[in-house]
Enzyme design. Structure first.
Site: not given
Length: 258
Positions: A143, A240
């Site tokens: 990520e 998130e």
């Protein structure tokens, strides 16, 4: 059709962590993710998943000393032994939680080593992790994190992550495409999704610039969900974000999808 997983590190913080599984299920979520499970026994978390009929979508490998500001160790040349140990810890949790995606946090660039040394270490470590996890059908995620929130992180751009995935050359290493980070660092999201679609293994969302619910800010998420559908992505999308006020008060955007 978009499917959403509640990030229990950031949502339902009105109650203790263990109670958030039940809160997510009650709100209509069928899957959850979180940053780190390591404060709790794997069996206790598995019990929560089973009790509330939830799927574990994702969690992160041990990140080093998080409280001291560390943000992963996978790219740090002097932490290879620790990284290999962290693979075993994460594998234990992944098996207990029947989780098929684990994020290997790269870490912050160290002034003691060259960028190339970080890159060589990251490729070496991700190959090691990928081979270890592959036996159990688990994918390892990379990520990129934006340089505003996480200055000095080893990988900040989506295309750089794809280049690393190609260099690692393991079929179970995928891109964790967090739209919040991607918009801040790369933009041109529709074109970007088309370009990296073959590498995306997980998606996360939040508004930009304030990282709240995705019904505000500069990203048109309903349109983007359609683009993800067109790209072939059919897996969980992690929520998130930091709720503007309360978690439940801010869930109206996701109700039609749940």
């Amino acid at each position: 059709m978009a499917r959403f997983a509640a990030n229990l590190t950031m949502l339902f913080t009105e109650v203790p962590f263990i109670e958030r599984f039940g809160q997510a299920s009650k709100a209509g979520f069928k899957a959850v993710e979180f940053l780190f499970p390591y404060e709790y026994e794997a069996e206790l978390l598995a019990e929560q998943l089973n009790t509330h009929q939830l799927e574990q979508a994702l969690f992160n490998m041990p990140p080093g000393d998080w409280a001291a500001g560390e943000r992963g160790i996978a790219a740090l040349p002097d932490r290879i032994d620790e990284f290999e140990q962290s693979v075993e810890i994460a594998l234990h949790y992944a098996q207990a939680l029947s989780c098929k995606k684990v994020h290997a946090m790269a870490g912050l660039l160290s002034p003691d080593f060259s960028v190339e040394a970080h890159r060589e270490t990251f490729i070496r470590n991700l190959r090691y992790a990928a081979d270890r996890f592959a036996v159990h059908g688990i994918c390892v995620m990379i990520e990129p994190l934006n340089s505003r929130d996480v200055p000095g992180y080893f990988v900040a751009h989506q295309r750089d992550a794809v280049a690393l995935i190609k260099a690692i050359d393991r079929p179970n290493v995928k891109l964790q495409f967090d739209v919040y980070h991607a918009q801040i660092m790369d933009g041109d999201l529709s074109v970007l999704i088309k370009e990296v679609a073959d590498y995306i293994g997980h998606v996360q969302i939040a508004s930009v610039p304030y990282r709240h619910e995705p019904d505000e800010g500069e990203v048109n998420y309903p349109f983007l969900f359609g683009e993800l559908d067109k790209s072939g992505y059919q897996d969980w999308i992690g929520c998130e974000y930091n709720p503007r006020q309360g978690t439940l008060e801010g869930l109206s955007w996701v109700t039609p999808y749940l």
